[in-house]
Motif scaffolding. Structure first.
Motif, PDB file in Angstrom:
ATOM      1  N   ILE B 239     -11.901  66.106 -17.489  1.00  0.00           N
ATOM      2  CA  ILE B 239     -11.731  66.739 -18.797  1.00  0.00           C
ATOM      3  C   ILE B 239     -10.298  66.531 -19.256  1.00  0.00           C
ATOM      4  N   GLY B 240     -10.120  65.732 -20.251  1.00  0.00           N
ATOM      5  CA  GLY B 240      -8.787  65.527 -20.799  1.00  0.00           C
ATOM      6  C   GLY B 240      -7.921  64.761 -19.820  1.00  0.00           C
ATOM      7  N   GLU B 241      -6.685  64.511 -20.232  1.00  0.00           N
ATOM      8  CA  GLU B 241      -5.775  63.811 -19.333  1.00  0.00           C
ATOM      9  C   GLU B 241      -4.997  64.827 -18.541  1.00  0.00           C
ATOM     10  N   SER B 242      -4.711  64.502 -17.295  1.00  0.00           N
ATOM     11  CA  SER B 242      -3.927  65.440 -16.507  1.00  0.00           C
ATOM     12  C   SER B 242      -3.020  64.720 -15.545  1.00  0.00           C
ATOM     13  N   ASN B 243      -1.953  65.426 -15.187  1.00  0.00           N
ATOM     14  CA  ASN B 243      -1.117  65.025 -14.069  1.00  0.00           C
ATOM     15  C   ASN B 243      -1.538  65.892 -12.900  1.00  0.00           C
ATOM     16  N   ILE B 244      -1.954  65.272 -11.827  1.00  0.00           N
ATOM     17  CA  ILE B 244      -2.438  66.032 -10.674  1.00  0.00           C
ATOM     18  C   ILE B 244      -1.538  65.727  -9.480  1.00  0.00           C
ATOM     19  N   PHE B 245      -1.050  66.803  -8.828  1.00  0.00           N
ATOM     20  CA  PHE B 245      -0.144  66.623  -7.692  1.00  0.00           C
ATOM     21  C   PHE B 245      -0.617  67.439  -6.504  1.00  0.00           C
ATOM     22  N   ASN B 246      -0.361  66.916  -5.323  1.00  0.00           N
ATOM     23  CA  ASN B 246      -0.516  67.727  -4.120  1.00  0.00           C
ATOM     24  C   ASN B 246       0.774  68.490  -3.928  1.00  0.00           C
ATOM     25  N   GLY B 247       0.672  69.715  -3.477  1.00  0.00           N
ATOM     26  CA  GLY B 247       1.887  70.489  -3.294  1.00  0.00           C
ATOM     27  C   GLY B 247       1.660  71.641  -2.351  1.00  0.00           C
ATOM     28  N   ILE B 248       2.595  72.582  -2.401  1.00  0.00           N
ATOM     29  CA  ILE B 248       2.541  73.673  -1.434  1.00  0.00           C
ATOM     30  C   ILE B 248       3.137  74.918  -2.094  1.00  0.00           C
ATOM     31  N   MET B 249       2.608  76.104  -1.763  1.00  0.00           N
ATOM     32  CA  MET B 249       3.195  77.336  -2.272  1.00  0.00           C
ATOM     33  C   MET B 249       4.436  77.640  -1.436  1.00  0.00           C
ATOM     34  N   THR B 250       5.535  77.924  -2.116  1.00  0.00           N
ATOM     35  CA  THR B 250       6.774  78.137  -1.374  1.00  0.00           C
ATOM     36  C   THR B 250       7.229  79.581  -1.438  1.00  0.00           C
ATOM     37  N   ARG B 279      -1.191  69.590 -17.750  1.00  0.00           N
ATOM     38  CA  ARG B 279      -1.664  68.790 -18.883  1.00  0.00           C
ATOM     39  C   ARG B 279      -0.475  68.072 -19.527  1.00  0.00           C
ATOM     40  N   PRO B 280      -0.663  66.856 -20.003  1.00  0.00           N
ATOM     41  CA  PRO B 280       0.434  66.077 -20.586  1.00  0.00           C
ATOM     42  C   PRO B 280       1.144  66.815 -21.716  1.00  0.00           C
ATOM     43  N   GLU B 281       0.395  67.641 -22.479  1.00  0.00           N
ATOM     44  CA  GLU B 281       1.030  68.312 -23.614  1.00  0.00           C
ATOM     45  C   GLU B 281       1.830  69.538 -23.168  1.00  0.00           C
ATOM     46  N   ASP B 282       1.694  69.938 -21.896  1.00  0.00           N
ATOM     47  CA  ASP B 282       2.415  71.108 -21.416  1.00  0.00           C
ATOM     48  C   ASP B 282       3.778  70.764 -20.818  1.00  0.00           C
ATOM     49  N   ILE B 283       4.114  69.488 -20.789  1.00  0.00           N
ATOM     50  CA  ILE B 283       5.424  69.098 -20.263  1.00  0.00           C
ATOM     51  C   ILE B 283       6.381  68.948 -21.440  1.00  0.00           C
ATOM     52  N   GLN B 284       7.497  69.716 -21.392  1.00  0.00           N
ATOM     53  CA  GLN B 284       8.488  69.617 -22.465  1.00  0.00           C
ATOM     54  C   GLN B 284       9.630  68.722 -22.021  1.00  0.00           C
ATOM     55  N   ILE B 285      10.108  67.941 -22.976  1.00  0.00           N
ATOM     56  CA  ILE B 285      11.237  67.061 -22.667  1.00  0.00           C
ATOM     57  C   ILE B 285      12.537  67.822 -22.918  1.00  0.00           C
ATOM     58  N   THR B 286      13.437  67.796 -21.940  1.00  0.00           N
ATOM     59  CA  THR B 286      14.739  68.451 -22.096  1.00  0.00           C
ATOM     60  C   THR B 286      15.836  67.419 -21.837  1.00  0.00           C
ATOM     61  N   LYS B 287      17.091  67.906 -21.930  1.00  0.00           N
ATOM     62  CA  LYS B 287      18.189  67.010 -21.562  1.00  0.00           C
ATOM     63  C   LYS B 287      18.146  66.775 -20.048  1.00  0.00           C
ATOM     64  N   PRO B 288      18.643  65.647 -19.573  1.00  0.00           N
ATOM     65  CA  PRO B 288      18.610  65.379 -18.134  1.00  0.00           C
ATOM     66  C   PRO B 288      19.270  66.502 -17.366  1.00  0.00           C
ATOM     67  N   GLY B 289      18.644  66.940 -16.285  1.00  0.00           N
ATOM     68  CA  GLY B 289      19.224  67.979 -15.451  1.00  0.00           C
ATOM     69  C   GLY B 289      18.862  69.385 -15.872  1.00  0.00           C
ATOM     70  N   GLU B 290      18.279  69.552 -17.062  1.00  0.00           N
ATOM     71  CA  GLU B 290      17.989  70.915 -17.540  1.00  0.00           C
ATOM     72  C   GLU B 290      16.617  71.421 -17.122  1.00  0.00           C
TER      73      GLU B 290
END
Lengths: 262, 479
Positions: B239-250, B279-290
């Motif tokens: 459903i829709g485009e997504s970025n999917i990652f494996n990860g861990i709760m820290t 979701r691709p639309e949920d990623i905001q672009i910021t200045k590098p490092g921010e």
């Protein structure tokens, strides 16, 4: 000279002119001339005033009609079953129906004759029945195959749509499957009816002394009455033309509505 | 009584075919009267088979179909108050439009004048007034589709089944018909069950979506629910485009994935292995490092409504949809708000990776040739006399056109210090003690995380080589 695709048609055109068009002209010439080579309608009037020749025409018609109906009644259920079944051995069964066509037909008819002789003793007792049997045996595959081909190509969607809309299986067959297989029936009918009018070899081989159109023409020619024989051949040609036009006009309606003529 | 609002219920429906193929397994669904339900899934997922069982063309191997509380699973289709719109319309070619539409009413022996009125009305509904005497073959695809809908609707079915009805139409026509179908559904109040592989179509039209894969229900929910809260990686991906990652709760409401630390709204115990969907639309672009992570823009495509920006962040590739463009090659920061992250417990940890076929038609992975027989992987293929790989029909198989995915279980992978001798190498980025073994997340040089189970303790940040035994790999061919 540039090679054109049309040139490929020349051999067949030559063949057509020598063996079809030219003989037709000869046929016309003989049919409308008398023994002295003069133009005459006497062959035509002779045919329609002779009760024997008219009787043969009617008999041929009746025989061809019965053979066609019997073939259709045998072929349709067979073709329907073959086309709709999911049998694994389907290929083998179709082969069984097609295989007789690989055997020389005089051999097949001779075999049939032997069987009939065993049953009837004297083949002269039932000439009409024997003619129907012989021709049905000979022509049946020509009825099965076109019907099979049409039914096998019918999308199962049609049947399912009819069931879905409330038709039971009989209703589905009568209202959908049967009308949609008419093109196959028509080509089967024309492939059986026309030879059944003329193929007197089957009758001859069954020691059958009844006359059909084919045998009538043969007898005129063997008596060197080329003028009378040509006229009968011409009349038969007209009958066949009329019949073909008739089936075509029925078939055309079906084709226009999306059916498939073989 | 809650029973009465369900028009149809499917209980433990399973359908297996004679050759042993299980098309649908343990399918459970309740549909409320008047709902618009969509079966969504890739081709071969069992959605059409399920629809055919509801229509009555196929019988379930086991399970029941209840219509208004009564089991109808053994009724033939003609006795079910359900009508179908077929994918290829299935209009009767030997009948004109009037006869086609009147077919169902004729079976019920409806009087002629009533049939005439109803046909006229339904033709108005589908916008084809005056088409009664036209023949089917003179109609365009879209018009035939409308006739097929009219032919089903005229019977006033309790449920209308639609099997990818818009699949054969062009895009513009499809959009129009989607709206019209939706309006018809509102107007008539009939229950619609719709089958499609087009996720956008499903999201636009449905009240309820059933996402299916390999004969099983993956998720049932509203379009919003399925989009925002996918239950597993398949649904998220489909459903829709997504970025999917494996990860861990820290930690409490904290997770690490994609090389960054993120705040989340989903809470799982610390150390849980997770799959994170952004979701691709949920990623905001910021200045590098921010932002939480930084990366380098590798590709920008203008999509009309937005830009699709591909970013390489360390070993991870991310897709961003933004109304603002970015300069390819530039460095950017990326920020994701907690509610833009959807966390699922990773159900399985199988590692999947792409393998290529080289010019010698051998499998290749990360620059090394795998010692396998490709002809055993691609069904029906064989080597011809010139040792070339051919399909069952004798045609050469083009290495460019074939994609093979290999799968390997975490416990089948061994870690090694002899980094150079291994197929893949990487750095241990996470480890958890699982009671009897450690589970490691390895950031590998092919830009993908591998999950490896090992009973010995290795250190975070170690560079290790991964030994992937070929006999433990499972290969699937993707068309």
């Amino acid at each position: 000279m540039r090679f054109s695709r049309k040139l490929l048609g020349i051999p067949y055109a030559v063949f057509l002119i020598i063996f079809v068009v030219a003989p037709l002209f000869v046929l016309f010439f003989y049919a409308f001339t008398n023994g002295e080579g003069q133009f005459s309608f006497s062959n035509l009037t002779g045919f329609f005033s002779d009760p024997n020749t008219l009787g043969t025409l009617c008999y041929s018609f009746a025989l061809a009609f019965v053979v066609t109906v019997v073939c259709l009644l045998l072929a349709y259920p067979t073709a329907y079953f073959l086309a709709t079944s999911k049998l694994k051995a389907k290929g083998v069964i179709i082969m069984i129906f097609v295989m007789p066509m690989w055997i020389n037909f005089s051999l097949r008819i001779t075999a049939l004759k032997e069987i009939l002789t065993m049953i009837e003793r004297n083949l002269a007792y039932y000439p009409f029945l024997n003619s129907v049997l012989g021709m049905t045996y000979d022509f049946l595959p020509f009825m099965i195959l076109p019907i099979y081909n049409v039914i096998v190509k019918l999308s199962p969607d049609y049947g399912e749509a009819a069931r879905d809309l409330g038709a039971d299986s009989a209703g589905t067959f009568l209202q959908v499957t049967l009308p949609l297989s008419v093109p196959g029936i028509l080509s089967g009918v024309s492939m059986v009816f026309l030879p059944a009018m003329t193929n007197y070899v089957v009758l001859d081989m069954l020691y059958n002394s009844t006359y059909i159109m084919g045998s009538l023409i043969g007898s005129y020619f063997s008596a060197y009455n080329w003028h009378g024989g040509s006229m009968i051949a011409l009349i038969l040609l007209a009958v066949i033309c009329g019949f073909t036009l008739l089936t075509d006009s029925i078939g055309e309606g079906e084709v226009k509505r999306g059916g498939a003529m073989l | 009584m809650s029973e009465s609002s369900n028009i149809i219920e499917l209980k433990h429906i399973t359908k297996s075919f004679e050759d042993g193929f299980v098309a649908v397994s343990d399918f459970n669904l309740e549909v409320k009267r008047g709902e618009f339900v969509t079966f969504l899934g890739p081709s071969g997922c069992g959605k059409t088979t399920t629809l055919r069982m509801i229509a009555g063309f196929d019988r379930p191997t086991s399970g029941e179909i209840l219509l208004n509380g009564k089991d109808i699973s053994h009724l033939p289709p003609n006795l079910r108050p359900i009508n179908t719109v077929f994918q290829r319309y299935a209009l009767f070619p030997h009948m004109n439009i009037y006869e086609n539409i009147a077919f169902g009413l004729k079976q019920k022996k409806t009087p002629k004048d009533i049939i005439r009125n109803k046909v006229k009305k339904v033709l108005q509904l589908v916008d084809l007034e005056g088409f009664e005497s036209r023949s089917v073959s003179t109609l365009s695809g879209g018009q035939q589709q409308r006739v097929a809908i009219a032919r089903a609707l005229v019977n006033e079915p309790e449920i209308l089944l639609l099997d990818e009805p818009l699949g054969a139409l062009d895009l513009k026509m499809r959009k129009e018909m989607q709206l019209e179908l939706k309006n018809m559904h509102k107007e008539l109040g009939i229950t619609f069950i719709y089958v499609t592989h087009d996720q956008e179509e499903a999201l636009t039209m449905s009240d309820k979506i059933v996402v299916m894969s390999e004969g099983k229900i993956q998720q049932i929910g509203t379009p919003e629910g399925i989009y925002n809260e996918p239950e597993n990686a398949f649904v998220a991906d489909f459903i829709g485009e997504s970025n999917i990652f494996n990860g861990i709760m820290t930690g409490h409401l904290k997770a690490r994935f994609a090389g960054g630390q993120f705040e989340t709204v989903d809470d799982y115990p610390e150390g849980t292995q997770i799959t994170a969907v952004v979701r691709p639309e949920d990623i905001q672009i910021t200045k590098p490092g921010e932002g939480q992570i930084t990366g380098k823009v590798t590709d920008v495509i203008f999509k009309g409504m937005h830009y699709e920006i591909t970013v390489q962040s360390g070993r991870y590739e991310l897709v961003i949809q933004s109304t603002k463009s970015a300069e390819p090659g530039s460095s950017i920061g990326m920020k994701v708000e907690p509610d833009g992250i959807h966390i699922m417990i990773a159900a399985e940890h199988t590692n999947y990776f792409n393998v290529d076929m080289n010019r010698d038609q051998m499998l290749e992975f990360n620059g090394s040739v795998l010692d396998t027989k490709v002809e055993n992987i691609i069904k029906g293929s064989r080597r011809n006399a010139d040792n070339q790989l051919v399909a069952s029909n004798g045609e050469l198989i083009d290495p460019e056109k074939i994609h093979i995915i290999a799968a390997i279980e975490p416990s089948d992978i061994q870690m090694s210090d002899n980094v150079e001798d291994c197929l893949v190498q990487g750095i241990i980025s996470d480890l958890i003690y699982m009671g009897d073994h450690y589970s490691y997340v390895i950031n590998t040089d092919i830009g993908q995380d591998f999950i490896v189970d090992d009973e010995y303790l290795w250190n975070m940040g170690d560079l290790v080589g991964l030994v992937l035994p070929i006999d433990k790999m499972r290969f699937t061919v993707k068309k």
